[in-house]
Design a protein around this motif. Structure first.
Motif, PDB file in Angstrom:
ATOM      1  N   PRO A  34       0.819  -1.207   0.000  1.00  0.00           N
ATOM      2  CA  PRO A  34       0.000   0.000   0.000  1.00  0.00           C
ATOM      3  C   PRO A  34       0.857   1.262   0.000  1.00  0.00           C
ATOM      4  O   PRO A  34       2.053   1.232   0.286  1.00  0.00           O
ATOM      5  CB  PRO A  34      -0.785  -0.124   1.322  1.00  0.00           C
ATOM      6  N   ASN A  35       0.230   2.373  -0.354  1.00  0.00           N
ATOM      7  CA  ASN A  35       0.832   3.711  -0.223  1.00  0.00           C
ATOM      8  C   ASN A  35       2.033   3.965  -1.131  1.00  0.00           C
ATOM      9  O   ASN A  35       2.825   4.866  -0.874  1.00  0.00           O
ATOM     10  CB  ASN A  35       1.250   3.973   1.233  1.00  0.00           C
ATOM     11  N   HIS A  36       2.191   3.175  -2.195  1.00  0.00           N
ATOM     12  CA  HIS A  36       3.274   3.407  -3.150  1.00  0.00           C
ATOM     13  C   HIS A  36       2.753   3.305  -4.579  1.00  0.00           C
ATOM     14  O   HIS A  36       3.287   2.541  -5.393  1.00  0.00           O
ATOM     15  CB  HIS A  36       4.414   2.391  -2.938  1.00  0.00           C
ATOM     16  N   TYR A  88      -5.706   9.119  -6.306  1.00  0.00           N
ATOM     17  CA  TYR A  88      -5.509   9.523  -4.919  1.00  0.00           C
ATOM     18  C   TYR A  88      -6.426  10.676  -4.515  1.00  0.00           C
ATOM     19  O   TYR A  88      -6.830  10.776  -3.361  1.00  0.00           O
ATOM     20  CB  TYR A  88      -4.047   9.924  -4.706  1.00  0.00           C
ATOM     21  N   GLU A 198       7.529   9.227  -2.957  1.00  0.00           N
ATOM     22  CA  GLU A 198       7.117   8.139  -2.069  1.00  0.00           C
ATOM     23  C   GLU A 198       8.258   7.443  -1.349  1.00  0.00           C
ATOM     24  O   GLU A 198       8.052   6.852  -0.283  1.00  0.00           O
ATOM     25  CB  GLU A 198       6.340   7.079  -2.871  1.00  0.00           C
TER      26      GLU A 198
END
Length: 289
Positions: A34-36, A88, A198
């Motif tokens: 997640p989050n990349h 996003y 990131e």
């Protein structure tokens, strides 16, 4: 001038590419770190692009140095970056609806660059596809973000322009090599952006690795090869309508695997999108060489 025959197999193989892309959301949410999102986008294209380029032992030369830089950036690097900015900042339905303007943009680009004057039917089909995707994925509580909307539309325009330029310039090498060049360039463009925004991914599980293998080999390498093959065989505008299959597949996967439900409005949206795709393929009947 002689009319070229368009085979159903060419249409179906091309449609397979956006259908594969429709699995990306489920794979990303269930299998990948997640989050990349930008790093995931870079890693889905760069390794397979470098491997295929190394295997072919061919590099672009002359005028194709800057052409591949532009095509790889438009079709993969810049497109993926804008896609994830939109994802996003917007709900998925809003992002998909804004991106569904691509067929209309491709019709316009084809008119300017390829001198293919659009028919009224093709314009109606493009608008219907946009409306159908909206009914399919746009919820009543969807929030609108100006930056996200601009990113989604710019992403659609970026890949739409790339699609038309691929048709305009005609690849100088085999389909596999041509695809590999663009994947490698797109990944190279994306990687530094992802590292700055990131940072690197610090941990990869076996599940993550399996997700990257699927996304790289099937979701990127094979899918883009089918997409570029379709641009060779079909009109650019007809190819762009097939891209509307992606949100349909994503919605169906959510229904089958993620226990999501369909509303009547969504079913109407699916019917409109499928009708738009079918009407859009009628433009192939007027293809000449």
């Amino acid at each position: 001038m002689k009319t070229a025959t368009v085979r159903l197999s060419d249409v179906l193989l091309t449609a397979l590419a956006p259908m594969i892309w429709g699995t990306t959301y489920a794979v990303a949410t269930e299998l990948l770190p997640p989050n990349h999102p930008l790093m995931v986008a870079a890693l889905r294209s760069l390794p397979i692009g470098i491997l295929l380029t190394a295997w072919s032992r061919q590099l672009p030369k002359g005028i194709w140095l800057w052409r591949i830089l532009l095509l790889g950036s438009l079709n993969i690097g810049i497109f993926q970056a804008l896609l994830f900015v939109a994802a996003y900042r917007l709900p998925g339905g809003v992002a998909a609806t804004a991106g569904a303007i691509q067929p209309l943009l491709v019709v316009w680009f084809s008119w300017i660059i390829l001198n293919e004057k659009p028919s009224k039917l093709s314009i109606v089909a493009a608008i219907a596809g946009f409306v159908g995707v909206g009914l399919l994925v746009l919820g009543p509580t969807a929030r609108l973000d100006r930056v996200g909307i601009v990113a989604a539309i710019a992403g659609a325009a970026t890949m739409g322009l790339g699609t038309v330029l691929v048709k305009r310039w005609k690849r100088p090498v085999s389909l596999l090599v041509f695809t590999a060049w663009q994947l490698a360039v797109g990944g190279i463009v994306l990687l530094p952006i992802a590292l700055v925004i990131e940072g690197p991914i610090t941990h990869l599980s076996t599940t993550n690795l399996l997700g990257f293998v699927y996304l790289g080999v099937v979701g990127t390498g094979a899918a883009y090869a089918l997409w570029f093959r379709g641009i060779d065989k079909l009109k650019a505008s007809a190819v762009s309508y097939l891209g509307l299959m992606s949100p349909i597949v994503a919605t169906l996967i959510g229904f089958v695997l993620l226990n999501q439900t369909f509303t009547r409005i969504q079913l109407i949206g699916i019917a409109i999108v499928l009708m738009s795709v079918l009407i859009g393929q009628q433009t192939n009947r007027h293809r000449k060489r």
